[in-house]
Design an enzyme around this catalytic site. Sequence first.
Site, short mmCIF file in Angstrom:
data_model
loop_
_atom_site.label_atom_id
_atom_site.label_comp_id
_atom_site.label_asym_id
_atom_site.label_seq_id
_atom_site.Cartn_x
_atom_site.Cartn_y
_atom_site.Cartn_z
N TRP A 131 7.90 56.59 66.11
CA TRP A 131 8.15 58.34 65.39
C TRP A 131 7.08 58.85 64.59
CZ3 TRP A 131 8.76 57.79 59.72
CH2 TRP A 131 9.54 58.64 59.43
N ASP A 213 11.05 48.63 61.01
CA ASP A 213 11.31 49.96 60.21
C ASP A 213 13.04 50.41 60.87
OD1 ASP A 213 12.59 52.52 59.87
OD2 ASP A 213 9.99 53.37 61.05
N LYS A 249 20.62 58.66 58.40
CA LYS A 249 21.48 58.71 59.67
C LYS A 249 22.86 57.97 59.02
CE LYS A 249 17.82 60.48 60.84
NZ LYS A 249 16.43 61.59 62.06
N1 PMP Z 1 11.38 55.77 60.99
C1 PMP Z 1 11.82 56.15 61.73
C2 PMP Z 1 11.39 55.69 63.45
C3 PMP Z 1 12.81 57.28 62.22
O1 PMP Z 1 13.48 58.12 62.95
C4 PMP Z 1 13.34 58.05 60.78
C5 PMP Z 1 14.11 59.77 60.81
N2 PMP Z 1 13.85 60.63 61.56
C6 PMP Z 1 12.90 57.60 59.37
C7 PMP Z 1 12.03 56.47 59.78
C8 PMP Z 1 12.49 57.78 58.06
O2 PMP Z 1 13.99 58.87 57.21
P1 PMP Z 1 13.88 59.04 56.50
O3 PMP Z 1 12.38 58.88 55.15
O4 PMP Z 1 14.15 60.42 56.68
O5 PMP Z 1 14.93 58.33 56.20
#
Ligand code: PMP
Length: 401
Positions: A131, A213, A249
């Site tokens: 990511w 993560d 999500k």
């Molecule tokens: N880790 C991964 C792999 C992700 O795809 C995302 C969202 N795109 C996140 C962390 C964190 O997103 P957010 O800060 O919106 O929770």
Amino acid sequence: IFSNVQTAPPIEVFALTRAYNADQNPKKVNLGVGAYRTDEGKPWVLPVVRKLEAQLAADETLNHEYLPVLGLDAFSKAAVHMLLGTDCPAVIDNRALGVQSLSGTGALFVGAKFLQKILGYDTYYYSAPTWGNHKLIFDTAGFKQGRAYRYWDPATKNIDFEGMCEDLRNAPENSVIILHACAHNPTGCDPTDAQWKQIAEIMRERKLFPFFDSAYQGFASGDLDKDARTVRYFAKEGFELFCSQSFSKNFGLYNERTGNLTVVMKDAELAAAVLSQLTLVVRATYSNPPAHGARVVAATLTNKDLFAEWQDHIRVMSSRIIQMREALRDRLVKLGTPGTWDHITRQIGMFSFTGLTPQQCEYLGNEHHIYLLRSGRANMAGLNTNNIDYVASAIHDAVTK
Ligand code: PMP
């Protein structure tokens, strides 16, 4: 004062959304940003979230006072239970702590800062590719060394497992290893359970610190337990670990910044000291987190009926994505588009790592108004029954031109 400031490179995924928004063509398709869309191509506020929001708005006992530095207790407890399960030994022994955070990103940052500042860790490893924000977060948290471990093999469109193991074996002790709990972003390829077992063995032997993560629990398979099984396995195996959790999500709470950092420790007696240091990291960074999303999630996770309703919602989202994967693969096969396309249905989660080249991706944007990352990562939720034929024939054109 500012004359030497160099312009930083744009963040690709936000730049894509800007380009998409500015595009006047009615056929435009956004496969860039990782956000769920309905079959009408619209964002979806989950009905259970809508219902709770109406209740919260009408509740005059609520106010806008600060939350505690570590957030809403009911939320972080429920988040830890959702991740680890209530039968996890670490949960039963009070060795699993939760800290409410500014979504997944905030949990990663707070965790990384703690590891760097309090434990003095200075090396982290990320999958190649990963990511787009992992490196920026860990570098900004003060890590000196960011190294890649091999992950994606473009030839097999699968995991380079041998390469991954070799790189982990060669990592220095106390390196932090960022691992995607499920639905790897961007490749959509996860190790098998047997492979996770081998990864755990190497990590134990080499004294590597797992930082999971978890941004897609429930969203990947529609089953919360299944999507958490790897983190649970590591916890049961006795690992001390961090796991960032995002509710962007699976609850559709993207801009509410709703997340949690789960800490699994060996010794419950050290929990107070760890929490006190995490408190200072949060205090210096944003002082305390926002309440709205945490209230919605806590209410859902702690009420049987709301929880069941929400589980239906995540099944709706994950199954629509799976249908779109099949629809795209079938159309490309039918069109006779050169190459193999089975990886689209083999991959899981929100994204497909299509294998399209940066040039083909740019061509899709310029010629067909279809926006996706240059790496070839495409958000499968951006597809729907109205645009699937258009996207498939555009990909065919990009590949054969
Ligand atoms: N880790 C991964 C792999 C992700 O795809 C995302 C969202 N795109 C996140 C962390 C964190 O997103 P957010 O800060 O919106 O929770």
